[in-house]
Scaffold this motif. Structure first.
Motif, mmCIF file in Angstrom:
data_model
loop_
_atom_site.group_PDB
_atom_site.id
_atom_site.type_symbol
_atom_site.label_atom_id
_atom_site.label_comp_id
_atom_site.label_asym_id
_atom_site.label_seq_id
_atom_site.Cartn_x
_atom_site.Cartn_y
_atom_site.Cartn_z
ATOM 1 N N ASN A 50 0.846 -1.193 0.000
ATOM 2 C CA ASN A 50 0.000 0.000 0.000
ATOM 3 C C ASN A 50 0.883 1.245 0.000
ATOM 4 N N MET A 51 1.195 1.731 -1.180
ATOM 5 C CA MET A 51 2.099 2.873 -1.266
ATOM 6 C C MET A 51 1.441 4.183 -0.868
ATOM 7 N N THR A 52 0.118 4.269 -0.920
ATOM 8 C CA THR A 52 -0.550 5.469 -0.408
ATOM 9 C C THR A 52 -0.244 5.633 1.075
ATOM 10 N N GLY A 53 -0.457 4.559 1.823
ATOM 11 C CA GLY A 53 -0.141 4.601 3.245
ATOM 12 C C GLY A 53 1.329 4.807 3.502
ATOM 13 N N ASN A 54 2.168 4.206 2.673
ATOM 14 C CA ASN A 54 3.602 4.322 2.889
ATOM 15 C C ASN A 54 4.100 5.749 2.659
ATOM 16 N N VAL A 55 3.548 6.418 1.648
ATOM 17 C CA VAL A 55 3.937 7.817 1.397
ATOM 18 C C VAL A 55 3.516 8.687 2.585
ATOM 19 N N VAL A 56 2.327 8.414 3.126
ATOM 20 C CA VAL A 56 1.883 9.166 4.309
ATOM 21 C C VAL A 56 2.802 8.871 5.492
ATOM 22 N N ASN A 139 1.961 -5.033 -9.161
ATOM 23 C CA ASN A 139 1.122 -3.923 -9.596
ATOM 24 C C ASN A 139 1.324 -3.585 -11.062
ATOM 25 N N VAL A 154 -4.820 -1.327 -3.894
ATOM 26 C CA VAL A 154 -5.394 -0.035 -3.508
ATOM 27 C C VAL A 154 -6.915 -0.142 -3.473
ATOM 28 N N THR A 156 -8.913 2.627 -1.976
ATOM 29 C CA THR A 156 -9.532 3.941 -1.772
ATOM 30 C C THR A 156 -10.481 4.274 -2.909
ATOM 31 N N ARG A 157 -9.994 4.146 -4.132
ATOM 32 C CA ARG A 157 -10.842 4.441 -5.287
ATOM 33 C C ARG A 157 -11.960 3.404 -5.412
#
Length: 229
Positions: A50-56, A139, A154, A156-157
């Motif tokens: 989960n790169m969204t979480g990782n960036v956060v 991915n 992912v 979220t979308r």
């Protein structure tokens, strides 16, 4: 054959050229939940899928949070991007269905490297790097297949679509995708509590081997885009 077609009709009643591969993508989604459970719970609060979480997390770490590691998050991000770049460049002009099994097999090899590093007691970065590269590779191949709503990592979308769109054919696969990721995370958490990172990664490796074997069996359909026929 009939089971495969039934699954394709259930997930994609409107049809899709790779519809019969949808169950394999759900297995990869479940495996993604397992991998992130292993990395977050066992490798120091970092995601590799989960790169969204990782960036956060990277942002939090850079702000001074002592519970998170900026180098670990940055390493996972770099490994993921490298894996995705390799998966995107690998035989770019080849039909994506033909690359599915080889790329997932390569991901399995990377998970095996991470498992060996964990078993040998090496630094966590020796485990994070191959795991992140493998998830980037996963991915990339899923992106190349272009199957709607089944990104494997992912949600979220996907959740946005579930909430915002009218119920329809996409609702089933979106719900299945969210459920598969949540189930993988739950299973990963329970397995980690009993067997640690090694046990979770062993389960991931077993699932990837199963996906490769099934994909080889379905190779003609994945290769020529046989859809739900």
């Amino acid at each position: 054959m009939s089971d495969r077609r039934a699954a394709a009709r259930w997930m994609f009643p409107e049809g899709h050229r790779f519809a019969q591969g949808a169950p394999l993508l759900l297995v990869l989604t479940f495996a993604g939940g397992l991998v992130d459970a292993a990395s977050f719970l066992g490798l120091g609060r970092v995601f590799v899928a989960n790169m969204t979480g990782n960036v956060v997390f990277l942002g939090f770490a850079l702000s001074g949070s002592d519970q998170l590691s900026a180098p670990a998050s940055a390493t996972a991000l770099a490994g993921f991007v490298a894996g995705a770049a390799a998966g995107g460049a690998w035989r770019r002009d080849t039909e994506p269905g033909r690359l599915f099994a080889p790329l997932v097999a390569t991901q399995g090899f990377l998970v095996a490297l991470a498992l060996a590093a964990q078993g040998a007691g090496l630094d966590r970065y020796a485990v994070l790097v191959p795991l992140a590269c493998g998830m980037g590779l996963q991915n990339a191949v899923v992106h190349r297949l272009g199957v709607p709503d089944l990104t494997t990592t992912v949600v979220t979308r996907t959740l946005t679509g579930l909430a915002a769109d009218r119920p329809g054919p996409a609702t089933v696969r979106r719900g299945a995708s969210v459920a598969a990721l949540a189930a993988g995370a739950l299973a990963g958490g329970l397995l980690h509590a009993r067997t640690g990172v090694e046990g979770v990664l062993l389960a991931v490796l077993a699932l990837l081997v199963a996906v490769v074997l099934a994909a080889r069996r379905w190779r003609r359909v994945l290769s020529d885009g046989g859809g739900d026929g």
